[in-house]
Structure formats: C-alpha cells, structure tokens
Scaffold this motif. Structure first.
Motif, PDB file in Angstrom:
ATOM      1  N   ARG A   1       0.821  -1.210   0.000  1.00  0.00           N
ATOM      2  CA  ARG A   1       0.000   0.000   0.000  1.00  0.00           C
ATOM      3  C   ARG A   1       0.857   1.263   0.000  1.00  0.00           C
ATOM      4  N   LYS A   2       2.022   1.207   0.685  1.00  0.00           N
ATOM      5  CA  LYS A   2       2.847   2.412   0.768  1.00  0.00           C
ATOM      6  C   LYS A   2       3.334   2.847  -0.619  1.00  0.00           C
ATOM      7  N   TYR A   3       3.545   1.880  -1.516  1.00  0.00           N
ATOM      8  CA  TYR A   3       3.964   2.251  -2.874  1.00  0.00           C
ATOM      9  C   TYR A   3       2.830   2.906  -3.653  1.00  0.00           C
ATOM     10  N   LEU A   4       1.596   2.432  -3.426  1.00  0.00           N
ATOM     11  CA  LEU A   4       0.450   3.059  -4.103  1.00  0.00           C
ATOM     12  C   LEU A   4       0.273   4.498  -3.623  1.00  0.00           C
ATOM     13  N   ILE A   5       0.502   4.726  -2.316  1.00  0.00           N
ATOM     14  CA  ILE A   5       0.372   6.092  -1.782  1.00  0.00           C
ATOM     15  C   ILE A   5       1.468   6.979  -2.379  1.00  0.00           C
ATOM     16  N   MET A   6       2.711   6.473  -2.372  1.00  0.00           N
ATOM     17  CA  MET A   6       3.808   7.264  -2.926  1.00  0.00           C
ATOM     18  C   MET A   6       3.609   7.497  -4.426  1.00  0.00           C
ATOM     19  N   GLU A   7       3.084   6.498  -5.122  1.00  0.00           N
ATOM     20  CA  GLU A   7       2.859   6.635  -6.565  1.00  0.00           C
ATOM     21  C   GLU A   7       1.857   7.749  -6.845  1.00  0.00           C
ATOM     22  N   GLU A   8       0.804   7.800  -6.040  1.00  0.00           N
ATOM     23  CA  GLU A   8      -0.208   8.853  -6.207  1.00  0.00           C
ATOM     24  C   GLU A   8       0.427  10.227  -5.999  1.00  0.00           C
ATOM     25  N   ILE A   9       1.255  10.350  -4.974  1.00  0.00           N
ATOM     26  CA  ILE A   9       1.898  11.642  -4.685  1.00  0.00           C
ATOM     27  C   ILE A   9       2.877  11.998  -5.802  1.00  0.00           C
ATOM     28  N   LEU A  10       3.690  11.036  -6.212  1.00  0.00           N
ATOM     29  CA  LEU A  10       4.759  11.333  -7.179  1.00  0.00           C
ATOM     30  C   LEU A  10       4.245  11.483  -8.604  1.00  0.00           C
ATOM     31  N   THR A  11       3.069  10.931  -8.890  1.00  0.00           N
ATOM     32  CA  THR A  11       2.462  11.155 -10.205  1.00  0.00           C
ATOM     33  C   THR A  11       2.207  12.645 -10.420  1.00  0.00           C
ATOM     34  N   TYR A  12       1.774  13.321  -9.357  1.00  0.00           N
ATOM     35  CA  TYR A  12       1.366  14.717  -9.512  1.00  0.00           C
ATOM     36  C   TYR A  12       2.413  15.700  -8.999  1.00  0.00           C
ATOM     37  N   ARG A  13       3.400  15.217  -8.245  1.00  0.00           N
ATOM     38  CA  ARG A  13       4.506  16.051  -7.751  1.00  0.00           C
ATOM     39  C   ARG A  13       4.044  17.409  -7.215  1.00  0.00           C
ATOM     40  N   PRO A  14       3.212  17.423  -6.174  1.00  0.00           N
ATOM     41  CA  PRO A  14       2.730  18.710  -5.649  1.00  0.00           C
ATOM     42  C   PRO A  14       3.867  19.528  -5.041  1.00  0.00           C
ATOM     43  N   ASP A  15       3.685  20.849  -5.023  1.00  0.00           N
ATOM     44  CA  ASP A  15       4.628  21.732  -4.335  1.00  0.00           C
ATOM     45  C   ASP A  15       4.333  21.767  -2.840  1.00  0.00           C
ATOM     46  N   ILE A  16       3.042  21.591  -2.526  1.00  0.00           N
ATOM     47  CA  ILE A  16       2.609  21.557  -1.128  1.00  0.00           C
ATOM     48  C   ILE A  16       1.722  20.326  -0.953  1.00  0.00           C
ATOM     49  N   LEU A  17       2.012  19.543   0.075  1.00  0.00           N
ATOM     50  CA  LEU A  17       1.320  18.273   0.289  1.00  0.00           C
ATOM     51  C   LEU A  17       0.774  18.245   1.708  1.00  0.00           C
ATOM     52  N   CYS A  18      -0.551  18.122   1.822  1.00  0.00           N
ATOM     53  CA  CYS A  18      -1.213  18.109   3.130  1.00  0.00           C
ATOM     54  C   CYS A  18      -1.851  16.745   3.338  1.00  0.00           C
ATOM     55  N   LEU A  19      -1.412  16.038   4.374  1.00  0.00           N
ATOM     56  CA  LEU A  19      -1.884  14.672   4.606  1.00  0.00           C
ATOM     57  C   LEU A  19      -2.525  14.541   5.980  1.00  0.00           C
ATOM     58  N   GLN A  20      -3.546  13.676   6.056  1.00  0.00           N
ATOM     59  CA  GLN A  20      -4.134  13.284   7.344  1.00  0.00           C
ATOM     60  C   GLN A  20      -3.977  11.774   7.511  1.00  0.00           C
ATOM     61  N   GLU A  21      -4.142  11.340   8.773  1.00  0.00           N
ATOM     62  CA  GLU A  21      -4.034   9.913   9.144  1.00  0.00           C
ATOM     63  C   GLU A  21      -2.661   9.343   8.792  1.00  0.00           C
ATOM     64  N   VAL A  22      -1.618  10.113   9.044  1.00  0.00           N
ATOM     65  CA  VAL A  22      -0.258   9.648   8.789  1.00  0.00           C
ATOM     66  C   VAL A  22       0.252   8.930  10.041  1.00  0.00           C
ATOM     67  N   ASP A  23       0.423   7.612   9.973  1.00  0.00           N
ATOM     68  CA  ASP A  23       1.019   6.878  11.098  1.00  0.00           C
ATOM     69  C   ASP A  23       2.322   6.183  10.683  1.00  0.00           C
ATOM     70  N   HIS A  24       2.874   6.646   9.527  1.00  0.00           N
ATOM     71  CA  HIS A  24       4.204   6.181   9.106  1.00  0.00           C
ATOM     72  C   HIS A  24       5.041   7.375   8.671  1.00  0.00           C
ATOM     73  N   TYR A  25       5.009   8.440   9.486  1.00  0.00           N
ATOM     74  CA  TYR A  25       5.777   9.643   9.121  1.00  0.00           C
ATOM     75  C   TYR A  25       7.274   9.396   9.235  1.00  0.00           C
ATOM     76  N   TYR A  26       7.722   8.996  10.412  1.00  0.00           N
ATOM     77  CA  TYR A  26       9.166   8.939  10.667  1.00  0.00           C
ATOM     78  C   TYR A  26       9.859   7.820   9.899  1.00  0.00           C
ATOM     79  N   ASP A  27       9.151   6.707   9.655  1.00  0.00           N
ATOM     80  CA  ASP A  27       9.824   5.590   8.982  1.00  0.00           C
ATOM     81  C   ASP A  27       9.601   5.578   7.472  1.00  0.00           C
TER      82      ASP A  27
END
Ligand code: NDP
Ligand code: CA
Length: 322
Positions: free
Chosen positions: A56-82
């Motif tokens: 699942r983490k690759y699908l999340i990263m793929e979604e983010i990197l497809t659009y390459r936002p300048d500003i990214l606002c996320l909720q329900e992040v429980d894998h921030y540090y790792d």
C-alpha cells in the motif's frame, strides 16, 4: 492500476501563469492510517491483502509522485518517521508532523504509533517563515484534533503564503464539535495571517494569502462548512470550480462500505483566499466506474478518501479584503 484522472481547467479561470509566477500545486489527502485500515475501519469489501502496508505504501507514494505537488497536506499519517519523512526529504521536500494527542491507532495491536497531520513543501520553491502546531479547542476545552499552520515564502517572488492542514472530529452526532473546532482554527488563522513581515509597519487582517487543506469530516450542509465559506478571511472552496455552475461541491470525496452500510460523502476540502489567489486547474474526481463496485480502499486505490489536487497562483492585482 490507479484510476486515470484528468486535470480540468474550469471555464472562466483564464490561466494567469507567468514565467516569474508559476502556479503552486497543492495536494490534500487523507491517506488512511495503516493501523485504522487494518484494525478499526471495517472496510468489509476490501480484501485484507489490499491493506498490506508493504504494498500500500507504494500506491500512496505513486499517487503523490504522479502529480509532484509543491505543497502536500496529509491526514491519518502513522508512518511519518519511517516512511514519508525520509522518502519525501530525499525528493526535496521539507516535512512537519503533528500527532493526535490520543490517536485511535494506539488502540490497535502492533500499531506504528499515533496518526496525525503532515505538511510538506518543496524546498526549491519555498523557505519557511514560521510554523504553528495547534491542538484544536471546542468550547474552550482541548480536543483530540490538531492542525499545522505554516507561513512560507515563495523563493522566486518573495510572496508569502500561509498553508494549514487539519483533520476534524469524525462521525455523525459530532457536528457541533466540528463547528467549534473550525471556529477555533479560523481564529488562529486570523491571527497568523495578519502578522506583519519584517519590512512592514502595519499589520493587516488576512494580509497573507491562505490555503487550508483538510478532512473536515463534514458535508457542505454542515455548520463548519458555512463558517469557512462565510469567514472574514474571504475563503472559497477550490473543488466547487469543477462543477458546471462553479457553486457545487463534488458528489463525493470518500466512498466506502462498512458493516453499517455504504458511505459516499464529501468531507475533504481545499480552501483558498479568493481575493489574492486563483485556481488554474483541478484534478477531476474518479467516476463510480473507476472507483469500482467494492468502493474504497481497494487493490487499485490505497485510501477510502480521494486525493484532491489543484494548481493555484497569486493574482496579479489582489482584490484587497481591507
Ligand atoms: P474520531 O471520531 O475523530 O475518529 C478517529 C478515526 O476513526 C478517524 O480517522 C476516522 O476516519 C475513523 N472513523 C470514522 N468513522 C468510523 C467508523 N464508523 N468506524 C471506524 N472508524 C471510523 O476519533 P477521535 O480522535 O475523537 O478519537 C476517538 C478514539 O480515540 C476513541 O475511539 C479511542 O480509540 C481513542 N481515544 C483514546 C483515549 C485514551 O485515553 N486512550 C482518549 C480519547 C480517545 P475519517 O476521518 O476518515 O472518517
Ligand atoms: Ca479514516
């Protein structure tokens, strides 16, 4: 494969992009906390395999990197540090994280820590002026919901932009709590956006253009939505611009099936200062067919909430609110 989504250029929003004033791409996304998805949510039509973090983490990263936002606002992040902090830092982002004081993730066995809000910006485009970590109050009492507010300086133009990310209290029956949390956040934002920059002598209310991204857990009919759309900060909801009349929110930003039934609703928003900023384009909302019969999350899409994305630019001649 993830659903293919198009960038839509709403009619009447003539592109105001310049060489020296490129648009700022903003993404808002409740990514679904890993611990909640596996341990609490009860998405009965989503196979447990589709919730496996290692995929699942690759699908999340793929979604983010497809659009390459300048500003990214996320909720329900429980894998921030790792995960998100190191990966996005290596891609040129600065990150900030604020955990919920009593995250429900902590009730789940073998959790990865509390979930919270995260805010990333692209270092090549912005420098950081100030950060406020807020625990939202309701009726003077501290609540379990938080927000991060950052004042950024656009490296190219020197213009300031204030960005906020939040995740309001969930579930029906809590409408008054959400409204009070929204009022508290608006109060903080009024203070933060009226702060003068070093050169200025006078502070003007709402002087710094503002973008507020969040999972508000509230339909457009709720009090907290009305508070945001009618505040003195002059905010508009970006995704209304996808509609034919420019006045209607999308039919859904989240769609899931729990034991209690199917839930299809509009809860996520990108608010922006209408007088100082304009929306150039937005990422469209996947159709019911693209989402599929088992709804979200799924093998094709990693969260029960859809990402929202738009390009925003500074207006040439801001319509001053003062
Ligand atoms: P919220 O009610 O805001 O919801 C927390 C999460 O649950 C959200 O991420 C939400 O997702 C999700 N959610 C919403 N609806 C449902 C549903 N029907 N079924 C499953 N999950 C759902 O939680 P709070 O922040 O107010 O925290 C409440 C929880 O926190 C308690 O249940 C408890 O577990 C824990 N807690 C523990 C305390 C302690 O002393 N240990 C003290 C206080 C709270 P979305 O936003 O996407 O809808
Ligand atoms: Ca959730």
């Amino acid at each position: 494969a993830r659903p293919h989504r198009h960038l839509v250029y709403p009619s009447g929003t003539a592109s105001r992009r310049h060489k020296h004033n490129p648009a700022i791409r903003i993404m808002q996304w409740n990514i679904l906390a890993q611990a909640l998805g596996e341990g609490k949510d009860g998405f009965i039509r989503c196979p447990m395999d589709a919730l496996n973090w290692q995929e699942r983490k690759y699908l999340i990263m793929e979604e983010i990197l497809t659009y390459r936002p300048d500003i990214l606002c996320l909720q329900e992040v429980d894998h921030y540090y790792d995960t998100f902090q190191p990966v996005l830092a290596s891609l040129g982002y600065h990150g900030s994280f604020l955990a919920k004081p009593w995250s429900p993730c902590l009730d789940v066995e073998r959790n990865n820590g509390p979930d919270g809000c995260a805010l990333f910006y692209r270092r090549s485009r912005f420098s950081l002026q100030a950060t406020a970590y807020l625990r939202l109050s309701a009726m003077m009492l501290p609540t379990n919901q938080v927000a991060i507010v950052q004042t950024l300086i656009c490296r190219e133009t020197g213009q300031r932009l204030c960005v906020a990310v939040t995740h309001l209290k969930a579930r029906s029956g809590w409408e008054r709590m959400r409204s009070a949390q929204g009022a508290d956040l608006l109060r903080s934002l009024r203070g933060i956006t009226s702060q003068r920059s070093s050169g200025q002598t006078e502070a003007a209310p709402g002087a710094v253009p503002l973008v507020v991204c969040g999972d508000f857990n509230a339909e457009p009919s709720e009090d907290v939505y009305r508070r945001f759309s009618s505040s003195a900060l002059g905010l508009n909801s970006a995704y209304k611009l996808l509609s034919a009349d420019g006045q209607t929110e999308p039919a859904y930003t989240t769609w899931k099936i729990r034991p209690s039934g199917e839930s299809c609703s509009t809860l996520d928003y990108i608010w922006y200062t209408q007088g100082a900023l304009s929306v150039d384009c937005l990422l469209d909302i996947p159709t019911e067919e693209q989402i599929g019969p088992d709804r979200l999350p799924s093998y094709h899409y990693p969260s029960d909430h859809l990402s929202l994305l738009c390009d925003i630019s500074f207006r040439d001649e801001p319509h001053r609110l003062m």
